[in-house]
Scaffold this motif. Structure first.
Motif, PDB file in Angstrom:
ATOM      1  N   VAL A  13       0.888  -1.222   0.112  1.00  0.00           N
ATOM      2  CA  VAL A  13       0.037  -0.095   0.046  1.00  0.00           C
ATOM      3  C   VAL A  13       0.807   1.432  -0.125  1.00  0.00           C
ATOM      4  O   VAL A  13       1.877   1.339   0.792  1.00  0.00           O
ATOM      5  N   ILE A  15       0.315   5.270   0.174  1.00  0.00           N
ATOM      6  CA  ILE A  15      -0.579   6.271   0.151  1.00  0.00           C
ATOM      7  C   ILE A  15       0.174   7.725  -0.286  1.00  0.00           C
ATOM      8  O   ILE A  15       0.893   7.951   0.487  1.00  0.00           O
ATOM      9  N   ILE A  30      -2.393  -1.317  -3.481  1.00  0.00           N
ATOM     10  CA  ILE A  30      -3.179  -0.153  -3.285  1.00  0.00           C
ATOM     11  C   ILE A  30      -2.424   1.089  -3.592  1.00  0.00           C
ATOM     12  O   ILE A  30      -1.529   1.506  -2.842  1.00  0.00           O
ATOM     13  N   LEU A  31      -2.762   1.878  -4.561  1.00  0.00           N
ATOM     14  CA  LEU A  31      -2.354   3.155  -4.849  1.00  0.00           C
ATOM     15  C   LEU A  31      -3.174   4.219  -4.898  1.00  0.00           C
ATOM     16  O   LEU A  31      -4.424   4.004  -4.942  1.00  0.00           O
ATOM     17  N   THR A  32      -2.689   5.496  -4.498  1.00  0.00           N
ATOM     18  CA  THR A  32      -3.578   6.497  -4.262  1.00  0.00           C
ATOM     19  C   THR A  32      -3.025   7.819  -5.007  1.00  0.00           C
ATOM     20  O   THR A  32      -2.010   7.925  -5.250  1.00  0.00           O
ATOM     21  N   ARG A  33      -4.136   8.493  -5.588  1.00  0.00           N
ATOM     22  CA  ARG A  33      -3.835   9.845  -6.067  1.00  0.00           C
ATOM     23  C   ARG A  33      -4.941  10.926  -5.855  1.00  0.00           C
ATOM     24  O   ARG A  33      -5.966  10.437  -5.225  1.00  0.00           O
ATOM     25  N   TYR A  39      -8.727  12.267  -2.423  1.00  0.00           N
ATOM     26  CA  TYR A  39      -7.645  11.021  -2.517  1.00  0.00           C
ATOM     27  C   TYR A  39      -8.619  10.010  -3.225  1.00  0.00           C
ATOM     28  O   TYR A  39      -9.760   9.708  -2.823  1.00  0.00           O
ATOM     29  N   ARG A  40      -8.133   9.298  -4.250  1.00  0.00           N
ATOM     30  CA  ARG A  40      -8.938   8.229  -4.677  1.00  0.00           C
ATOM     31  C   ARG A  40      -7.865   6.938  -4.724  1.00  0.00           C
ATOM     32  O   ARG A  40      -6.622   7.161  -4.835  1.00  0.00           O
ATOM     33  N   HIS A  41      -8.541   5.871  -4.416  1.00  0.00           N
ATOM     34  CA  HIS A  41      -7.644   4.786  -4.238  1.00  0.00           C
ATOM     35  C   HIS A  41      -7.914   3.743  -5.311  1.00  0.00           C
ATOM     36  O   HIS A  41      -9.104   3.310  -5.702  1.00  0.00           O
ATOM     37  N   THR A  42      -6.915   3.173  -5.718  1.00  0.00           N
ATOM     38  CA  THR A  42      -7.049   2.205  -6.878  1.00  0.00           C
ATOM     39  C   THR A  42      -6.458   0.821  -6.359  1.00  0.00           C
ATOM     40  O   THR A  42      -5.174   0.835  -6.081  1.00  0.00           O
ATOM     41  N   VAL A  43      -7.090  -0.297  -6.621  1.00  0.00           N
ATOM     42  CA  VAL A  43      -6.581  -1.786  -5.925  1.00  0.00           C
ATOM     43  C   VAL A  43      -6.549  -2.639  -7.131  1.00  0.00           C
ATOM     44  O   VAL A  43      -7.280  -2.698  -8.091  1.00  0.00           O
TER      45      VAL A  43
END
Length: 71
Positions: A13, A15, A30-33, A39-43
């Protein structure tokens, strides 16, 4: 920033913006932008949607996981 794991069934992960991650077999990333408002999280899951264990990924401008070249 970077996160990695080699363990089976574990998650890497990261963040924050401009992160990258890689996971082990049957693991996830899990990456965040920041999208300008929140913030949006992509899994991503190893073995699904082309995500491979042991490969570095980052997010494109739309929040899609893409292979990080030269990593």
């Amino acid at each position: 920033m970077a996160a990695k794991t080699k363990a089976k069934h574990s998650a890497a992960v990261c963040i924050g913006n401009d992160g990258r991650a890689r996971c082990g077999p049957e693991g996830s990333i899990i990456l965040t932008r920041w999208d300008g408002s929140r913030y949006r999280h992509t899994v991503g899951y190893a073995g699904e949607a082309g995500i491979e264990a042991g490969v570095w990924y980052h997010l494109d401008h739309s929040g899609n996981l893409v292979r990080a070249e030269g990593q």
